[in-house]
Structure formats: C-alpha cells, structure tokens
Design a protein around this motif. Structure first.
Motif, mmCIF file in Angstrom:
data_model
loop_
_atom_site.group_PDB
_atom_site.id
_atom_site.type_symbol
_atom_site.label_atom_id
_atom_site.label_comp_id
_atom_site.label_asym_id
_atom_site.label_seq_id
_atom_site.Cartn_x
_atom_site.Cartn_y
_atom_site.Cartn_z
ATOM 1 N N MET A 1 -28.953 -4.857 8.759
ATOM 2 C CA MET A 1 -30.312 -4.994 9.281
ATOM 3 C C MET A 1 -30.499 -4.066 10.488
ATOM 4 S SD MET A 1 -31.663 -7.037 7.205
ATOM 5 C CE MET A 1 -33.147 -7.763 7.782
ATOM 6 N N LEU A 2 -31.705 -3.552 10.598
ATOM 7 C CA LEU A 2 -32.063 -2.667 11.704
ATOM 8 C C LEU A 2 -32.978 -3.405 12.664
ATOM 9 C CD1 LEU A 2 -32.954 0.488 9.604
ATOM 10 C CD2 LEU A 2 -30.794 -0.025 10.727
ATOM 11 N N ASN A 3 -32.762 -3.227 13.937
ATOM 12 C CA ASN A 3 -33.596 -3.828 14.976
ATOM 13 C C ASN A 3 -34.649 -2.806 15.389
ATOM 14 O OD1 ASN A 3 -31.968 -6.357 15.589
ATOM 15 N ND2 ASN A 3 -30.432 -4.746 15.724
ATOM 16 N N VAL A 4 -35.900 -3.156 15.165
ATOM 17 C CA VAL A 4 -36.985 -2.224 15.441
ATOM 18 C C VAL A 4 -38.100 -2.889 16.247
ATOM 19 C CG1 VAL A 4 -36.541 -0.880 13.344
ATOM 20 C CG2 VAL A 4 -38.189 -2.748 13.268
ATOM 21 N N PHE A 18 -33.635 0.061 17.917
ATOM 22 C CA PHE A 18 -32.627 -0.409 18.869
ATOM 23 C C PHE A 18 -31.309 -0.618 18.126
ATOM 24 C CE2 PHE A 18 -36.707 -2.071 20.394
ATOM 25 C CZ PHE A 18 -36.732 -1.560 21.674
ATOM 26 N N ALA A 19 -30.208 -0.264 18.741
ATOM 27 C CA ALA A 19 -28.893 -0.432 18.124
ATOM 28 C C ALA A 19 -28.461 -1.896 18.081
ATOM 29 C CB ALA A 19 -27.853 0.397 18.875
ATOM 30 N N PHE A 43 -40.641 6.172 9.718
ATOM 31 C CA PHE A 43 -40.289 6.359 11.134
ATOM 32 C C PHE A 43 -39.190 7.411 11.269
ATOM 33 C CE2 PHE A 43 -37.476 5.120 14.710
ATOM 34 C CZ PHE A 43 -38.331 5.389 15.759
ATOM 35 N N TYR A 44 -38.139 7.267 10.485
ATOM 36 C CA TYR A 44 -36.994 8.181 10.535
ATOM 37 C C TYR A 44 -37.441 9.623 10.293
ATOM 38 C CZ TYR A 44 -32.322 9.973 9.417
ATOM 39 O OH TYR A 44 -31.144 10.686 9.401
ATOM 40 N N PRO A 56 -29.155 5.111 11.393
ATOM 41 C CA PRO A 56 -28.926 4.863 9.966
ATOM 42 C C PRO A 56 -29.917 5.646 9.098
ATOM 43 C CG PRO A 56 -29.032 2.792 11.194
ATOM 44 C CD PRO A 56 -29.467 3.876 12.131
ATOM 45 N N VAL A 57 -29.405 6.261 8.069
ATOM 46 C CA VAL A 57 -30.233 7.040 7.148
ATOM 47 C C VAL A 57 -30.918 6.087 6.170
ATOM 48 C CG1 VAL A 57 -30.178 8.823 5.356
ATOM 49 C CG2 VAL A 57 -28.662 8.994 7.348
ATOM 50 N N PRO A 58 -32.193 6.289 5.931
ATOM 51 C CA PRO A 58 -32.897 5.428 4.975
ATOM 52 C C PRO A 58 -32.247 5.498 3.591
ATOM 53 C CG PRO A 58 -34.453 6.787 6.185
ATOM 54 C CD PRO A 58 -33.094 7.290 6.514
#
Length: 60
Positions: A1-4, A18-19, A43-44, A56-58
């Motif tokens: 999971m990514l923190n956004v 956010f990491a 976003f990336y 992290p790469v999508p």
C-alpha cells in the motif's frame, strides 16, 4: 500500500506521496492506495524523472 495525500476529500487527485503513514492531525485528505491504482499512475507520470527516484513504479 502507498501512503498518499489527495487534493481534497473527493480523493480524485494525488498531490503528495509519503514513504510512511502520516498523522491526520497534520495532513488533510490522506489515504492508502495500491500501485495499480490509476490515480497513482497519473501522479507518478506527472513528476519529472528525477523526482520519481525511489518511488514505487505503477503496476497494471
């Protein structure tokens, strides 16, 4: 999971990554998404290549 962080409560647009998890009392409109989420890809891809370093790469 990514923190956004999203631009607003609609959670349509990511404005920050956010990491690690952040405090809701400090940052508004936080959420967790997967690397395969289209919002993450948008976003990336909007960032300069240098800014993507270590992110992290999508995935599809």
């Amino acid at each position: 999971m990514l923190n956004v962080q999203f631009s607003d409560s609609t959670q349509l647009t990511i404005v920050s990554y956010f990491a690690s998890p952040q405090a809701d009392s400090v940052f508004a409109n936080l959420g967790e998404i997967d690397e395969s989420d289209a919002r993450w890809a948008a976003f990336y891809e909007s960032l300069p290549e240098l800014a993507r370093s270590g992110m992290p790469v999508p995935t599809k």
